[in-house]
Design an enzyme around this catalytic site. Structure first.
Site, mmCIF file in Angstrom:
data_model
loop_
_atom_site.group_PDB
_atom_site.id
_atom_site.type_symbol
_atom_site.label_atom_id
_atom_site.label_comp_id
_atom_site.label_asym_id
_atom_site.label_seq_id
_atom_site.Cartn_x
_atom_site.Cartn_y
_atom_site.Cartn_z
ATOM 1 N N ARG A 85 0.859 -1.196 0.000
ATOM 2 C CA ARG A 85 0.000 0.000 0.000
ATOM 3 C C ARG A 85 0.888 1.237 0.000
ATOM 4 N NH1 ARG A 85 -1.457 1.629 4.678
ATOM 5 N NH2 ARG A 85 -2.336 -0.346 5.389
ATOM 6 N N TYR A 116 -15.923 18.127 -14.935
ATOM 7 C CA TYR A 116 -16.189 16.688 -15.090
ATOM 8 C C TYR A 116 -17.261 16.274 -14.068
ATOM 9 C CZ TYR A 116 -15.515 11.661 -14.716
ATOM 10 O OH TYR A 116 -15.727 10.315 -14.661
ATOM 11 N N ASP A 175 -6.615 19.602 -13.479
ATOM 12 C CA ASP A 175 -6.981 18.281 -13.975
ATOM 13 C C ASP A 175 -6.524 18.249 -15.434
ATOM 14 O OD1 ASP A 175 -8.251 16.063 -15.093
ATOM 15 O OD2 ASP A 175 -10.062 16.279 -13.878
ATOM 16 N N LYS A 229 -7.815 7.470 -19.111
ATOM 17 C CA LYS A 229 -8.120 8.049 -20.417
ATOM 18 C C LYS A 229 -6.895 7.994 -21.339
ATOM 19 C CE LYS A 229 -11.850 8.732 -18.080
ATOM 20 N NZ LYS A 229 -12.178 9.984 -17.417
#
Ligand SMILES: *Cc1c(COP(=O)(O)O)cnc(C)c1O
Length: 379
Positions: free
Chosen positions: A46, A98, A170, A195
Site C-alpha cells: 500500500r 467533469y 486536472d 483516459k
C-alpha cells in the site's frame, strides 16, 4: 530530452536484479526484512511497490514535476487532493466540470463543511471575485468536459499567488503531451490515467504530480493513510501505454481537427465545440498554453432535439457508444444522459450543456472511416 524520448525512457530504470528492460510486475503485498527495519526501501505494497514507483517517476518526468503519486482511480486522486483541506475551506472551480468531480465536491465533501464555488473560469475576473479569506484552492480543468472551454492556467496561477492559494489542474484531457500545467504555475497536476495516459481502455487509475516536497509529503501521507492505491498489474499497463503517448496524441489531434472541420460544414450541425477554431472564445489561450488541440470534439444538432441525438448515436458504428474517452478507439457519448447525468438539468442548462450535445473522443483509426461513419449517421 524531448517529449517522445521522455515518454519511452524518463523515470524508468532497468530492473536492478535481472536487468529486465520492461518494469516487472511486482505482484507482492509485502517484502522480507533481514532484521527489523532492515529492508530495501519496500515494506508493504500500500505504501510502496516497485512497479508503482517506476510509473510514478515516469509521470513526474512527463509533467516536468518532481514527485508522482498513483491512485486506484482518477476520483481517488481527486479525493486525496480535497482531503488536504479542512471544514470551512473554500474551492473555486469551473461550472462545466467533469461530472464525477462535481459529484464528489457537492455530494461528499460539501457534507464535511468544505464549500465549492462554480463559475465560468474562462473569465478570470469571475474567478478572482469569488476569492475570500477562506479560499484555499482553485480547481482548473482545461479543456473542459464536454464543452471544450479553455481556462488560462497561467492567469489562475497569478491570482492564486496573489492570494496564497493552491492551483490544481486536472490535465486528463490535454495530457502532458499538449500542456504541462506545473510549468504554467499550477501546484498540483491531477490525472485520470484511465483516459489518454493509459490509452487502451483497459485500466482505471489516477495520478497526482507535484514539484513541491511539502505538498508531496502531505499527499503521500493521504495516499498511504486512505489506501486507494493501484495494483502492480495495472501500473504495468499504464507504463506500457505511456510509451506511445506521443504517437497516439499526434494522431488524436490530427483526426480531431478533421472531424471538427467536417462537422462544422455539415447542414445538420448547429455548433461544434473544439478549441482549434479561431472563433472559439478562448482560442488564443489554447494556442499559447497547448501544443495542439486534442482529440475531443463536441457538437449540437440543429433543432436541439434529444431524439435526434439518440438516433445519431445509435447509427454510429465505428464511434462506439460508451462512457470514457482517450482510448485508441473512437467513442461517442451523450453527456446529458451519461457522463453528466449527475448534474441537475437546471445546472446543465446554465453551463450550456444542450440536450442534443454529442461528445466524441476521436480515436486513432483511419480518418476516412471515421468521417464516413459520421456522414452516414447524420444522413
Ligand atoms: C474520467 C475523468 C476523471 C475521473 O477519473 P476516473 O479514472 O474515471 O476515476 C476526472 N477528471 C476527468 C476530466 C475525467 O475525464
Amino acid at each position: 530530452m524531448k517529449f517522445g524520448t521522455k515518454a519511452i525512457h524518463a523515470g524508468i530504470e532497468p530492473d536492478p536484479t535481472t536487468g529486465a528492460i520492461m518494469t516487472p510486475i511486482y505482484q507482492t503485498s509485502t517484502y522480507v526484512q533481514r532484521s527489523p527495519g532492515d529492508h530495501k526501501g519496500y515494506e508493504y505494497s500500500r505504501t510502496h511497490n516497485p512497479t508503482r514507483t517506476q510509473l510514478q517517476n515516469a509521470l513526474a518526468a512527463l509533467e516536468n514535476g518532481k514527485h508522482g503519486l498513483c491512485f486506484s482511480s482518477g476520483m481517488a486522486a481527486v479525493d486525496a487532493i480535497i482531503k488536504m483541506l479542512k471544514p470551512g475551506d473554500e474551492v473555486i472551480s469551473t461550472n462545466d466540470l467533469y461530472g464525477g468531480s462535481y459529484r464528489i465536491f457537492t455530494k461528499i465533501f460539501q457534507n464535511y463543511g468544505i464549500k465549492f464555488h462554480f463559475t465560468d473560469m474562462g473569465d478570470l475576473t469571475k474567478v478572482e471575485s469569488l476569492v475570500n479569506e477562506n479560499t484555499r484552492m482553485i480547481w482548473v480543468e482545461t479543456p473542459t468536459n464536454p464543452l471544450l472551454n479553455i481556462i488560462d492556467i497561467k492567469g489562475c496561477a497569478e491570482i492564486a499567488k496573489k492570494h496564497k492559494l493552491l492551483v490544481v489542474a486536472d490535465n486528463t484531457f490535454a495530457t502532458p503531451y499538449l500542456q504541462t500545467p506545473l510549468d504554467l504555475g499550477a501546484d498540483i497536476v491531477m490525472h485520470s490515467l484511465t483516459k489518454y495516459m493509459g490509452g487502451h481502455s483497459d485500466v482505471v487509475m489516477g495520478a497526482i504530480v507535484v514539484k513541491d516536497d511539502d505538498l508531496h509529503q502531505q499527499l503521500a501521507f493521504i495516499q498511504n493513510s486512505c489506501g486507494a492505491t493501484p495494483g502492480p498489474q495495472d501500473c504495468f499497463l499504464v507504463l506500457r501505454g505511456l510509451k506511445t503517448l506521443h504517437l497516439r496524441m499526434e494522431r488524436h489531434c490530427q483526426n480531431g481537427r478533421q472531424v471538427a472541420e467536417f462537422l462544422k460544414g455539415h447542414v445538420k450541425v448547429e455548433k461544434v465545440f473544439w478549441p482549434g477554431f479561431e472563433e472559439h472564445k478562448n482560442h488564443k489561450v489554447a494556442q499559447e498554453q497547448m501544443r495542439d488541440f486534442g482529440g475531443m470534439v463536441s457538437f449540437v444538432l440543429k433543432g436541439d432535439k434529444v431524439e435526434d441525438a439518440i438516433s445519431v448515436l445509435e447509427k454510429l458504428k465505428i464511434f462506439t457508444l460508451a462512457e470514457s474517452l482517450g482510448g485508441v478507439e473512437s467513442l461517442c457519448g451523450h453527456p446529458a444522459s451519461m457522463t453528466h447525468a449527475s448534474i441537475p438539468a437546471e445546472e446543465r442548462m446554465k453551463a450550456g450543456l444542450s440536450e442534443s450535445l454529442i461528445r466524441l473522443s476521436v480515436g486513432v483509426e483511419d480518418i476516412e472511416d471515421l468521417l464516413s461513419d459520421l456522414e452516414r449517421a447524420l444522413r
